[in-house]
Write a protein that holds these residues in place. Sequence first.
Motif, PDB file in Angstrom:
ATOM      1  N   ASP A  38       0.825  -1.208   0.000  1.00 41.29           N
ATOM      2  CA  ASP A  38       0.000   0.000   0.000  1.00 41.29           C
ATOM      3  C   ASP A  38       0.861   1.261   0.000  1.00 41.29           C
ATOM      4  O   ASP A  38       0.562   2.234  -0.699  1.00 41.29           O
ATOM      5  N   ALA A  39       1.952   1.237   0.774  1.00 40.55           N
ATOM      6  CA  ALA A  39       2.839   2.402   0.808  1.00 40.55           C
ATOM      7  C   ALA A  39       3.517   2.609  -0.544  1.00 40.55           C
ATOM      8  O   ALA A  39       3.654   3.744  -1.016  1.00 40.55           O
ATOM      9  N   LEU A  40       3.925   1.510  -1.170  1.00 35.64           N
ATOM     10  CA  LEU A  40       4.555   1.603  -2.491  1.00 35.64           C
ATOM     11  C   LEU A  40       3.579   2.153  -3.529  1.00 35.64           C
ATOM     12  O   LEU A  40       3.946   2.960  -4.391  1.00 35.64           O
ATOM     13  N   GLU A  41       2.328   1.711  -3.441  1.00 31.87           N
ATOM     14  CA  GLU A  41       1.306   2.205  -4.364  1.00 31.87           C
ATOM     15  C   GLU A  41       1.083   3.703  -4.193  1.00 31.87           C
ATOM     16  O   GLU A  41       0.883   4.438  -5.174  1.00 31.87           O
ATOM     17  N   LYS A  42       1.119   4.185  -2.954  1.00 31.93           N
ATOM     18  CA  LYS A  42       0.957   5.617  -2.707  1.00 31.93           C
ATOM     19  C   LYS A  42       2.119   6.414  -3.293  1.00 31.93           C
ATOM     20  O   LYS A  42       1.930   7.495  -3.852  1.00 31.93           O
ATOM     21  N   VAL A  43       3.342   5.865  -3.166  1.00 32.63           N
ATOM     22  CA  VAL A  43       4.505   6.531  -3.748  1.00 32.63           C
ATOM     23  C   VAL A  43       4.358   6.600  -5.262  1.00 32.63           C
ATOM     24  O   VAL A  43       4.594   7.646  -5.879  1.00 32.63           O
ATOM     25  N   ALA A  44       3.934   5.488  -5.863  1.00 33.85           N
ATOM     26  CA  ALA A  44       3.739   5.471  -7.313  1.00 33.85           C
ATOM     27  C   ALA A  44       2.697   6.496  -7.735  1.00 33.85           C
ATOM     28  O   ALA A  44       2.858   7.197  -8.742  1.00 33.85           O
ATOM     29  N   ALA A  45       1.625   6.610  -6.945  1.00 33.25           N
ATOM     30  CA  ALA A  45       0.571   7.586  -7.260  1.00 33.25           C
ATOM     31  C   ALA A  45       1.093   9.009  -7.172  1.00 33.25           C
ATOM     32  O   ALA A  45       0.687   9.884  -7.951  1.00 33.25           O
ATOM     33  N   GLU A  46       2.028   9.260  -6.228  1.00 36.92           N
ATOM     34  CA  GLU A  46       2.611  10.596  -6.087  1.00 36.92           C
ATOM     35  C   GLU A  46       3.449  10.994  -7.292  1.00 36.92           C
ATOM     36  O   GLU A  46       3.752  12.178  -7.478  1.00 36.92           O
ATOM     37  N   ALA A  47       3.826  10.011  -8.100  1.00 37.21           N
ATOM     38  CA  ALA A  47       4.679  10.301  -9.251  1.00 37.21           C
ATOM     39  C   ALA A  47       3.930  11.032 -10.364  1.00 37.21           C
ATOM     40  O   ALA A  47       4.548  11.541 -11.302  1.00 37.21           O
ATOM     41  N   GLY A  48       2.614  11.090 -10.261  1.00 31.24           N
ATOM     42  CA  GLY A  48       1.829  11.827 -11.253  1.00 31.24           C
ATOM     43  C   GLY A  48       1.966  11.254 -12.648  1.00 31.24           C
ATOM     44  O   GLY A  48       1.739  10.056 -12.867  1.00 31.24           O
ATOM     45  N   ASP A  49       2.368  12.091 -13.602  1.00 32.18           N
ATOM     46  CA  ASP A  49       2.481  11.650 -14.989  1.00 32.18           C
ATOM     47  C   ASP A  49       3.537  10.567 -15.175  1.00 32.18           C
ATOM     48  O   ASP A  49       3.509   9.828 -16.166  1.00 32.18           O
ATOM     49  N   ALA A  50       4.468  10.468 -14.237  1.00 37.50           N
ATOM     50  CA  ALA A  50       5.527   9.457 -14.339  1.00 37.50           C
ATOM     51  C   ALA A  50       5.085   8.101 -13.796  1.00 37.50           C
ATOM     52  O   ALA A  50       5.858   7.140 -13.824  1.00 37.50           O
ATOM     53  N   ARG A  51       3.833   8.005 -13.333  1.00 41.93           N
ATOM     54  CA  ARG A  51       3.326   6.763 -12.736  1.00 41.93           C
ATOM     55  C   ARG A  51       3.500   5.568 -13.664  1.00 41.93           C
ATOM     56  O   ARG A  51       3.778   4.448 -13.215  1.00 41.93           O
ATOM     57  N   SER A  52       3.378   5.782 -14.961  1.00 43.43           N
ATOM     58  CA  SER A  52       3.475   4.674 -15.918  1.00 43.43           C
ATOM     59  C   SER A  52       4.871   4.061 -15.947  1.00 43.43           C
ATOM     60  O   SER A  52       5.049   2.941 -16.427  1.00 43.43           O
ATOM     61  N   ARG A  53       5.855   4.789 -15.421  1.00 44.58           N
ATOM     62  CA  ARG A  53       7.231   4.274 -15.396  1.00 44.58           C
ATOM     63  C   ARG A  53       7.604   3.677 -14.050  1.00 44.58           C
ATOM     64  O   ARG A  53       8.755   3.320 -13.829  1.00 44.58           O
ATOM     65  N   ALA A  54       6.625   3.564 -13.144  1.00 43.70           N
ATOM     66  CA  ALA A  54       6.878   3.002 -11.817  1.00 43.70           C
ATOM     67  C   ALA A  54       6.317   1.589 -11.739  1.00 43.70           C
ATOM     68  O   ALA A  54       5.201   1.321 -12.154  1.00 43.70           O
ATOM     69  N   LEU A  55       7.128   0.672 -11.207  1.00 40.60           N
ATOM     70  CA  LEU A  55       6.711  -0.709 -10.996  1.00 40.60           C
ATOM     71  C   LEU A  55       6.790  -1.007  -9.507  1.00 40.60           C
ATOM     72  O   LEU A  55       7.838  -0.832  -8.881  1.00 40.60           O
ATOM     73  N   VAL A  56       5.674  -1.441  -8.919  1.00 39.78           N
ATOM     74  CA  VAL A  56       5.610  -1.742  -7.491  1.00 39.78           C
ATOM     75  C   VAL A  56       6.004  -3.199  -7.268  1.00 39.78           C
ATOM     76  O   VAL A  56       5.422  -4.104  -7.861  1.00 39.78           O
ATOM     77  N   VAL A  57       7.030  -3.421  -6.415  1.00 40.06           N
ATOM     78  CA  VAL A  57       7.535  -4.770  -6.145  1.00 40.06           C
ATOM     79  C   VAL A  57       7.572  -5.004  -4.632  1.00 40.06           C
ATOM     80  O   VAL A  57       8.578  -4.725  -3.981  1.00 40.06           O
ATOM     81  N   PRO A  58       6.477  -5.508  -4.027  1.00 40.42           N
ATOM     82  CA  PRO A  58       6.484  -5.765  -2.586  1.00 40.42           C
ATOM     83  C   PRO A  58       7.539  -6.817  -2.220  1.00 40.42           C
ATOM     84  O   PRO A  58       7.638  -7.862  -2.864  1.00 40.42           O
ATOM     85  N   THR A  59       8.357  -6.519  -1.194  1.00 42.25           N
ATOM     86  CA  THR A  59       9.399  -7.429  -0.734  1.00 42.25           C
ATOM     87  C   THR A  59       9.460  -7.358   0.784  1.00 42.25           C
ATOM     88  O   THR A  59       9.777  -6.308   1.338  1.00 42.25           O
ATOM     89  N   ASP A  60       9.131  -8.472   1.453  1.00 42.97           N
ATOM     90  CA  ASP A  60       9.148  -8.522   2.921  1.00 42.97           C
ATOM     91  C   ASP A  60      10.431  -9.207   3.381  1.00 42.97           C
ATOM     92  O   ASP A  60      10.604 -10.410   3.183  1.00 42.97           O
ATOM     93  N   VAL A  61      11.321  -8.442   3.994  1.00 42.32           N
ATOM     94  CA  VAL A  61      12.599  -9.018   4.417  1.00 42.32           C
ATOM     95  C   VAL A  61      12.451  -9.948   5.621  1.00 42.32           C
ATOM     96  O   VAL A  61      13.414 -10.612   6.009  1.00 42.32           O
TER      97      VAL A  61
END
Length: 204
Positions: A38-61
């Motif tokens: 969810d946090a990664l998705e919010k960051v991607a949404a903040e990218a605005g027009d650049a959102r299409s160049r963002a890939l969300v990859v959840p990784t739990d260490v």
Amino acid sequence: MDKKVAIVTGAGSGVGKAVGLALLREGYHVSLAGRRKDALEKVAAEAGDARSRALVVPTDVCDPQAIRSLFAQTKSAFKIMKDQNPRGGRIINNGSISAHTPRPNSAPYTSTKHAITGLTKATSLDGRKYDIACGQIDIGNAATPMTERMAKGVPQPNGATMIEPTMDVENVANAVVCMARMPLDTNVLFMTVMANKMPFVGRG
């Protein structure tokens, strides 16, 4: 390759978030890796027009399988840099002021940051023949959720508790972009970006 590609770990908040957004603004295709989708998705949404160049990859260490997968992907990234045409790439590790001078009662954190310094040097050496540049950014008191305690005061080597100055995390992101812009025949091996008035030079 006509695309600039970056992988940013810890991209859901703090320094990772700021760096991910800065690289997206710079025109990179960015994989945003972190524990909370969810946090990664919010960051991607903040990218605005650049959102299409963002890939969300959840990784739990905390998940051993996720860790194995992360290491496998990291290894494959190095192989991609070796084999692509033109070959090469850049790795920027997140160090810390503590990679040079520890805070009181910080042995585990300080040990990991010294390990990152060793990894940076070894990767820089091993990557040379493949046109892979590896550097490290050592950060001091960037204003993030991790450093909110600075405003209340943190222990000092002399036993006192002192409020420490912080700096805008965007300055760290801009420094990473500066490192990333370098041609592969040039490397910033170590860069220190810190709040100017923090007690680092002369700490202790």
